[in-house]
Enzyme design. Structure first.
Site, mmCIF file in Angstrom:
data_model
loop_
_atom_site.group_PDB
_atom_site.id
_atom_site.type_symbol
_atom_site.label_atom_id
_atom_site.label_comp_id
_atom_site.label_asym_id
_atom_site.label_seq_id
_atom_site.Cartn_x
_atom_site.Cartn_y
_atom_site.Cartn_z
ATOM 1 N N SER A 59 0.861 -1.189 0.000
ATOM 2 C CA SER A 59 0.000 0.000 0.000
ATOM 3 C C SER A 59 0.894 1.235 0.000
ATOM 4 O O SER A 59 1.990 1.209 0.572
ATOM 5 C CB SER A 59 -0.875 0.020 1.253
ATOM 6 O OG SER A 59 -1.484 1.289 1.407
ATOM 7 N N TYR A 92 -0.847 -0.437 10.335
ATOM 8 C CA TYR A 92 -1.153 -0.876 8.965
ATOM 9 C C TYR A 92 -0.018 -0.467 8.032
ATOM 10 O O TYR A 92 0.473 -1.284 7.234
ATOM 11 C CB TYR A 92 -2.480 -0.251 8.511
ATOM 12 C CG TYR A 92 -2.848 -0.597 7.087
ATOM 13 C CD1 TYR A 92 -3.320 -1.864 6.761
ATOM 14 C CD2 TYR A 92 -2.726 0.341 6.067
ATOM 15 C CE1 TYR A 92 -3.654 -2.189 5.448
ATOM 16 C CE2 TYR A 92 -3.058 0.033 4.757
ATOM 17 C CZ TYR A 92 -3.518 -1.223 4.454
ATOM 18 O OH TYR A 92 -3.849 -1.541 3.160
HETATM 19 N N1 LIG Z 1 -8.853 -1.114 -0.696
HETATM 20 C C1 LIG Z 1 -7.858 -0.270 -0.458
HETATM 21 O O1 LIG Z 1 -8.067 0.950 -0.320
HETATM 22 C C2 LIG Z 1 -6.458 -0.783 -0.356
HETATM 23 C C3 LIG Z 1 -5.401 0.154 -0.465
HETATM 24 C C4 LIG Z 1 -4.111 -0.300 -0.349
HETATM 25 C C5 LIG Z 1 -3.845 -1.642 -0.184
HETATM 26 N N2 LIG Z 1 -4.879 -2.533 -0.089
HETATM 27 C C6 LIG Z 1 -4.553 -3.944 0.147
HETATM 28 O O2 LIG Z 1 -5.183 -4.755 -0.822
HETATM 29 C C7 LIG Z 1 -5.385 -6.064 -0.308
HETATM 30 C C8 LIG Z 1 -6.818 -6.517 -0.579
HETATM 31 O O3 LIG Z 1 -7.680 -5.648 0.113
HETATM 32 P P1 LIG Z 1 -9.149 -5.265 -0.364
HETATM 33 O O4 LIG Z 1 -9.207 -3.797 -0.393
HETATM 34 O O5 LIG Z 1 -9.532 -6.040 -1.548
HETATM 35 O O6 LIG Z 1 -9.938 -5.723 0.950
HETATM 36 P P2 LIG Z 1 -11.303 -6.522 1.166
HETATM 37 O O7 LIG Z 1 -12.279 -6.157 0.119
HETATM 38 O O8 LIG Z 1 -11.642 -6.318 2.588
HETATM 39 O O9 LIG Z 1 -10.841 -8.028 0.917
HETATM 40 C C9 LIG Z 1 -9.934 -8.639 1.794
HETATM 41 C C10 LIG Z 1 -9.806 -10.108 1.416
HETATM 42 O O10 LIG Z 1 -8.945 -10.729 2.373
HETATM 43 C C11 LIG Z 1 -9.641 -11.829 2.943
HETATM 44 N N3 LIG Z 1 -9.269 -11.988 4.347
HETATM 45 C C12 LIG Z 1 -9.421 -11.091 5.367
HETATM 46 N N4 LIG Z 1 -9.017 -11.628 6.526
HETATM 47 C C13 LIG Z 1 -8.593 -12.892 6.236
HETATM 48 C C14 LIG Z 1 -8.086 -13.953 7.014
HETATM 49 N N5 LIG Z 1 -7.910 -13.844 8.338
HETATM 50 N N6 LIG Z 1 -7.760 -15.111 6.393
HETATM 51 C C15 LIG Z 1 -7.942 -15.247 5.063
HETATM 52 N N7 LIG Z 1 -8.417 -14.286 4.271
HETATM 53 C C16 LIG Z 1 -8.748 -13.119 4.849
HETATM 54 C C17 LIG Z 1 -11.119 -11.497 2.809
HETATM 55 O O11 LIG Z 1 -11.918 -12.669 2.720
HETATM 56 P P3 LIG Z 1 -12.741 -13.376 3.919
HETATM 57 O O12 LIG Z 1 -13.380 -12.310 4.731
HETATM 58 O O13 LIG Z 1 -13.670 -14.272 3.168
HETATM 59 O O14 LIG Z 1 -11.693 -14.151 4.677
HETATM 60 C C18 LIG Z 1 -11.143 -10.812 1.461
HETATM 61 O O15 LIG Z 1 -11.190 -11.774 0.425
HETATM 62 C C19 LIG Z 1 -5.044 -5.972 1.183
HETATM 63 O O16 LIG Z 1 -3.745 -6.493 1.400
HETATM 64 C C20 LIG Z 1 -5.062 -4.486 1.466
HETATM 65 O O17 LIG Z 1 -4.243 -4.123 2.556
HETATM 66 C C21 LIG Z 1 -6.181 -2.129 -0.179
#
Ligand SMILES: NC(=O)c1ccc[n+]([C@@H]2O[C@H](COP(=O)([O-])OP(=O)(O)OC[C@H]3O[C@@H](n4cnc5c(N)ncnc54)[C@H](OP(=O)(O)O)[C@@H]3O)[C@@H](O)[C@H]2O)c1
Length: 262
Positions: free
Chosen positions: A140, A153
């Site tokens: 990120s 984070y």
């Molecule tokens: N969205 C943003 O603004 C943003 C910005 C920068 C970086 N990121 C990074 O992008 C990545 C994906 O995030 P996203 O935005 O797509 O978030 P999201 O929509 O909340 O999805 C997170 C995913 O991780 C899974 N997950 C969460 N806890 C878990 C656990 N304990 N074990 C296994 N799986 C788990 C969730 O599935 P389940 O709940 O089914 O387990 C879901 O599939 C992350 O690493 C995040 O830090 C996101």
């Protein structure tokens, strides 16, 4: 015709991970989808199987539980068809450091760093031995900016960037491509899950645009891909400044400004 590698994606049940699943299925790759929510993984897998005629396995796992994590590690170690790991599962947390509980901090660190590095460690020796494959780690831009006020984070994401750059240096000579992807605020459930109102954010990228841009970087074999960074030269300048420091670090000589007055 060469067989495309299977792609194992963590956090594939929604958000960025689910879009990666869609895009790699479109490209004809078989998939292994990992997350906790089995129902959502199955629904996605059924749709992608029928739309793209690829084989998809679902692996339900909570990556903060060492037993579950070990099952995913074993799959990465033993399944020679898996040639690409997307370390995407992650979470964020609202509040200041003092407001966050010690346990919630440890949970975040376990998911965003321990699980990620264990999975990379499980697959890397096999990929290096085979002389190919790729590891994509989702970091990120928060990992570049303590000023954003998300200290834990951001620290986990700084870990992801450092690890990715280090692994890229170690593994690229052996034919293994390592990519760090650094999104900025992207429209997914992560905000809601962290208790942060997405409407308080002024700028937000669509998750599909983010993944498509990350795949442009992937196809170019770029070590670090920052889709929201408008001027790529700024990243190159930052890396050059950092590397410039290294020649200044002399192990045996205390810098003059720290020499005790005689
Ligand atoms: N969205 C943003 O603004 C943003 C910005 C920068 C970086 N990121 C990074 O992008 C990545 C994906 O995030 P996203 O935005 O797509 O978030 P999201 O929509 O909340 O999805 C997170 C995913 O991780 C899974 N997950 C969460 N806890 C878990 C656990 N304990 N074990 C296994 N799986 C788990 C969730 O599935 P389940 O709940 O089914 O387990 C879901 O599939 C992350 O690493 C995040 O830090 C996101």
């Amino acid at each position: 015709m060469t067989t495309l590698p299977t792609v194992l994606i963590t956090g594939a049940s929604t958000g960025i991970g689910a879009i990666y699943a869609e895009r790699f299925a479109q490209r004809g790759h078989d998939l292994v989808l990992v997350a906790r929510d089995h129902g959502r993984l199955q629904t996605l897998a059924n749709r992608l199987r029928s739309e793209h005629n690829v084989a998809i396995d679902v692996l339900q796992a909570d990556l903060t539980q060492l037993g579950d994590l070990a099952r995913v590690e074993a799959r990465l170690r033993d399944d020679a068809s898996i040639g690409i790991l997307i370390n995407n599962a992650g979470a964020a947390q609202a509040g200041s450091f003092i407001e966050q509980s010690t346990d919630s901090i440890a949970h975040l660190v376990a998911l965003n760093t321990t699980a990620l590095v264990r999975l990379a460690s499980a697959i890397a020796p096999r990929l290096a031995k085979s002389g190919g494959g790729a590891i994509i780690n989702i970091g990120s831009v928060v990992g570049l900016a303590p000023e954003f006020g998300m200290s834990v984070y951001g620290a986990t994401k700084a870990f992801v960037l450092f690890l990715s750059q280090g692994l890229s240096l170690e593994l690229s000579p052996q034919g293994v491509y390592v990519q760090a992807v650094l999104p900025a605020a992207t429209r997914t459930e992560i905000w809601d899950r962290a208790g942060i109102d997405i409407n308080t954010l002024s700028d937000i990228m669509e998750a599909g645009d983010l993944v498509d841009a990350a795949l442009v970087g992937f196809d170019r074999r770029e070590p670090v891909t920052i889709p929201p960074l408008q001027e790529g030269e700024r990243w190159n300048a930052l890396q050059a400044a950092r590397q410039g420091l290294l020649s200044q670090i002399k192990q045996s000589v205390v810098a003059q400004r720290y020499q005790a007055p005689v």
